[in-house]
Design a protein around this motif. Sequence first.
Motif, PDB file in Angstrom:
ATOM      1  N   VAL A 257       0.831  -1.208   0.000  1.00  0.00           N
ATOM      2  CA  VAL A 257       0.000   0.000   0.000  1.00  0.00           C
ATOM      3  C   VAL A 257       0.864   1.256   0.000  1.00  0.00           C
ATOM      4  O   VAL A 257       0.549   2.253  -0.657  1.00  0.00           O
ATOM      5  N   ALA A 258       1.985   1.205   0.707  1.00  0.00           N
ATOM      6  CA  ALA A 258       2.874   2.362   0.765  1.00  0.00           C
ATOM      7  C   ALA A 258       3.494   2.682  -0.588  1.00  0.00           C
ATOM      8  O   ALA A 258       3.994   3.803  -0.804  1.00  0.00           O
ATOM      9  N   ALA A 259       3.456   1.732  -1.527  1.00  0.00           N
ATOM     10  CA  ALA A 259       4.017   1.977  -2.854  1.00  0.00           C
ATOM     11  C   ALA A 259       3.299   3.113  -3.577  1.00  0.00           C
ATOM     12  O   ALA A 259       3.876   3.768  -4.455  1.00  0.00           O
ATOM     13  N   ALA A 260       2.048   3.359  -3.200  1.00  0.00           N
ATOM     14  CA  ALA A 260       1.291   4.437  -3.837  1.00  0.00           C
ATOM     15  C   ALA A 260       1.892   5.808  -3.533  1.00  0.00           C
ATOM     16  O   ALA A 260       1.605   6.783  -4.231  1.00  0.00           O
ATOM     17  N   ARG A 261       2.737   5.868  -2.515  1.00  0.00           N
ATOM     18  CA  ARG A 261       3.361   7.150  -2.144  1.00  0.00           C
ATOM     19  C   ARG A 261       4.778   7.291  -2.687  1.00  0.00           C
ATOM     20  O   ARG A 261       5.449   8.283  -2.402  1.00  0.00           O
ATOM     21  N   VAL A 262       5.222   6.315  -3.449  1.00  0.00           N
ATOM     22  CA  VAL A 262       6.570   6.357  -4.004  1.00  0.00           C
ATOM     23  C   VAL A 262       6.561   7.148  -5.308  1.00  0.00           C
ATOM     24  O   VAL A 262       5.833   6.807  -6.250  1.00  0.00           O
ATOM     25  N   GLY A 263       7.340   8.203  -5.352  1.00  0.00           N
ATOM     26  CA  GLY A 263       7.432   9.001  -6.563  1.00  0.00           C
ATOM     27  C   GLY A 263       8.649   8.607  -7.379  1.00  0.00           C
ATOM     28  O   GLY A 263       9.763   8.503  -6.847  1.00  0.00           O
ATOM     29  N   LEU A 264       8.451   8.348  -8.653  1.00  0.00           N
ATOM     30  CA  LEU A 264       9.548   7.997  -9.544  1.00  0.00           C
ATOM     31  C   LEU A 264       9.907   9.206 -10.405  1.00  0.00           C
ATOM     32  O   LEU A 264       9.018   9.837 -10.990  1.00  0.00           O
ATOM     33  N   SER A 265      11.166   9.517 -10.480  1.00  0.00           N
ATOM     34  CA  SER A 265      11.610  10.612 -11.351  1.00  0.00           C
ATOM     35  C   SER A 265      11.546  10.147 -12.803  1.00  0.00           C
ATOM     36  O   SER A 265      11.408   8.945 -13.097  1.00  0.00           O
ATOM     37  N   ASP A 266      11.661  11.096 -13.732  1.00  0.00           N
ATOM     38  CA  ASP A 266      11.682  10.729 -15.149  1.00  0.00           C
ATOM     39  C   ASP A 266      12.834   9.783 -15.441  1.00  0.00           C
ATOM     40  O   ASP A 266      12.686   8.839 -16.232  1.00  0.00           O
ATOM     41  N   ASP A 267      13.969   9.997 -14.788  1.00  0.00           N
ATOM     42  CA  ASP A 267      15.117   9.125 -15.007  1.00  0.00           C
ATOM     43  C   ASP A 267      14.844   7.718 -14.496  1.00  0.00           C
ATOM     44  O   ASP A 267      15.168   6.729 -15.175  1.00  0.00           O
ATOM     45  N   HIS A 268      14.242   7.620 -13.313  1.00  0.00           N
ATOM     46  CA  HIS A 268      13.904   6.305 -12.781  1.00  0.00           C
ATOM     47  C   HIS A 268      12.957   5.566 -13.719  1.00  0.00           C
ATOM     48  O   HIS A 268      13.135   4.369 -14.001  1.00  0.00           O
ATOM     49  N   ARG A 269      11.954   6.262 -14.208  1.00  0.00           N
ATOM     50  CA  ARG A 269      10.969   5.625 -15.090  1.00  0.00           C
ATOM     51  C   ARG A 269      11.623   5.145 -16.374  1.00  0.00           C
ATOM     52  O   ARG A 269      11.330   4.050 -16.866  1.00  0.00           O
ATOM     53  N   LYS A 270      12.496   5.968 -16.944  1.00  0.00           N
ATOM     54  CA  LYS A 270      13.162   5.578 -18.186  1.00  0.00           C
ATOM     55  C   LYS A 270      14.026   4.333 -17.976  1.00  0.00           C
ATOM     56  O   LYS A 270      14.051   3.426 -18.811  1.00  0.00           O
ATOM     57  N   ARG A 271      14.707   4.283 -16.848  1.00  0.00           N
ATOM     58  CA  ARG A 271      15.543   3.118 -16.562  1.00  0.00           C
ATOM     59  C   ARG A 271      14.699   1.860 -16.395  1.00  0.00           C
ATOM     60  O   ARG A 271      15.063   0.774 -16.875  1.00  0.00           O
ATOM     61  N   LEU A 272      13.562   2.003 -15.737  1.00  0.00           N
ATOM     62  CA  LEU A 272      12.675   0.859 -15.548  1.00  0.00           C
ATOM     63  C   LEU A 272      11.972   0.477 -16.843  1.00  0.00           C
ATOM     64  O   LEU A 272      11.784  -0.711 -17.140  1.00  0.00           O
ATOM     65  N   ASP A 273      11.614   1.471 -17.628  1.00  0.00           N
ATOM     66  CA  ASP A 273      10.974   1.195 -18.913  1.00  0.00           C
ATOM     67  C   ASP A 273      11.851   0.311 -19.790  1.00  0.00           C
ATOM     68  O   ASP A 273      11.360  -0.582 -20.490  1.00  0.00           O
ATOM     69  N   ARG A 274      13.142   0.558 -19.744  1.00  0.00           N
ATOM     70  CA  ARG A 274      14.055  -0.185 -20.631  1.00  0.00           C
ATOM     71  C   ARG A 274      14.138  -1.668 -20.275  1.00  0.00           C
ATOM     72  O   ARG A 274      14.572  -2.481 -21.103  1.00  0.00           O
ATOM     73  N   LEU A 275      13.726  -2.028 -19.080  1.00  0.00           N
ATOM     74  CA  LEU A 275      13.792  -3.440 -18.677  1.00  0.00           C
ATOM     75  C   LEU A 275      12.869  -4.321 -19.509  1.00  0.00           C
ATOM     76  O   LEU A 275      13.124  -5.524 -19.677  1.00  0.00           O
ATOM     77  N   GLY A 276      11.807  -3.744 -20.019  1.00  0.00           N
ATOM     78  CA  GLY A 276      10.881  -4.519 -20.833  1.00  0.00           C
ATOM     79  C   GLY A 276      10.707  -3.924 -22.209  1.00  0.00           C
ATOM     80  O   GLY A 276       9.783  -4.284 -22.933  1.00  0.00           O
ATOM     81  N   GLY A 277      11.564  -3.010 -22.587  1.00  0.00           N
ATOM     82  CA  GLY A 277      11.361  -2.269 -23.825  1.00  0.00           C
ATOM     83  C   GLY A 277      10.540  -1.052 -23.531  1.00  0.00           C
ATOM     84  O   GLY A 277       9.643  -1.090 -22.691  1.00  0.00           O
ATOM     85  N   SER A 278      10.813   0.046 -24.170  1.00  0.00           N
ATOM     86  CA  SER A 278      10.099   1.290 -23.894  1.00  0.00           C
ATOM     87  C   SER A 278       8.626   1.145 -24.210  1.00  0.00           C
ATOM     88  O   SER A 278       8.264   0.745 -25.320  1.00  0.00           O
ATOM     89  N   PRO A 279       7.717   1.439 -23.241  1.00  0.00           N
ATOM     90  CA  PRO A 279       6.285   1.350 -23.514  1.00  0.00           C
ATOM     91  C   PRO A 279       5.874   2.302 -24.621  1.00  0.00           C
ATOM     92  O   PRO A 279       6.450   3.368 -24.783  1.00  0.00           O
ATOM     93  N   ALA A 280       4.873   1.897 -25.376  1.00  0.00           N
ATOM     94  CA  ALA A 280       4.363   2.765 -26.437  1.00  0.00           C
ATOM     95  C   ALA A 280       3.601   3.909 -25.837  1.00  0.00           C
ATOM     96  O   ALA A 280       3.083   3.810 -24.747  1.00  0.00           O
TER      97      ALA A 280
END
Length: 280
Positions: A257-280
Motif C-alpha cells: 500500500v505504501a508503494a502508492a506514495r513512491v514518486g519515480l523521477s523521469d530518469d527512474h521511469r526511463k531506466r525501468l521502462d528499458r527493462l521490458g522495452g520502452s512502452p508505447a
Amino acid sequence: MISTTFSIGGDLTVGRLAFGAMRLPTGPAPDRADSVAVVRRAVELGITLIDTAHLYGGGANEELLAEALHPYPDGLHITTKVGVARSADTGEWGLDGRPAVLRAQVDQALRRLRVERIELLQLHRIDPDTPLTDQLGALRELRAEGKIGRIGLSEVTAGELARARETIDVASVQNRYNVLDREHEPVLAACEAAGIAFLPWRPVAAGESGASADIDAVAAELGVTPTQVSLAWLLHRSPAVIPIPGTARIDHLEENVAAARVGLSDDHRKRLDRLGGSPA
C-alpha cells in the motif's frame, strides 16, 4: 502527479491500488483468523477494490471475504471471476464458459458474498470450447437482470478484446503484466485508449539477476523496497492501471500500500521502462 482513483466503466470509482485475495488461506484457525485480519487491515489502509474468484477454493475465498467484511463499508467493492469449474468426474479444474455454468457461479457468488449485485464480474478465461458469443451473451443477460453491474475479461489478447467489445461493454481487463513482463502491452494500450480499467495480476515478479539489479538500484536510491518500485512503476505507467498485489501477511500488505506514495523521477521511469522495452 499520478491519479489516485479510476472510474471503472465510467462510474465505479476505486483507488488505483487494489488487493488480490487469492493468497489468503481459507482453512480453520489460526490461518483463517490471520486472513481475516489481513483483509480487514487492507480496508483500514484505504483499499476500495478486492479481487477474488470462484476458482479460489471453489468459492471459499469469497466466503472468507464476506465473513471478514460484511456488511461492507461504503465505497468498498469486491470483484469476482467465473468461468473455471471443477470436473465432477476427475475433480480437476478447467475452463467452462457454458452459460449455465456462468449463471450458476454468479448465483453462488451472490450468496457467498452476501450481495444482491456484483458491481464488477470478470470472465476468468475465454473458454475455447464454448462460442464466445454464448459466454458474453450470458454475462450480458445477467447484467440486464441486475445481478452484475459491469463486465470484465481476463487473460485476453487485443484481438479478443476487440471482438468482445462488439458484443458487450467491457469495463475491465485483468492480464498478467509487470515491469519485467510486457507481453500484454498491446492490450494495455487498447484499454487506455478506450477508458477500460487494466488490472495487472502478478504485478510483482522476480526476474533475471540483471533486471532485478536495476530495480534494486532504483529502490536503493529512493530508500524503498524493490516491490514498492515495481508497484510504483505500474501506477506511473498508465492512469488505467489498477495493480492487484496479493499477500497473506500484514507487513507485506502495508509495504504494498505504501508503494502508492513512491514518486519515480523521469530518469527512474526511463531506466525501468528499458527493462521490458520502452512502452508505447
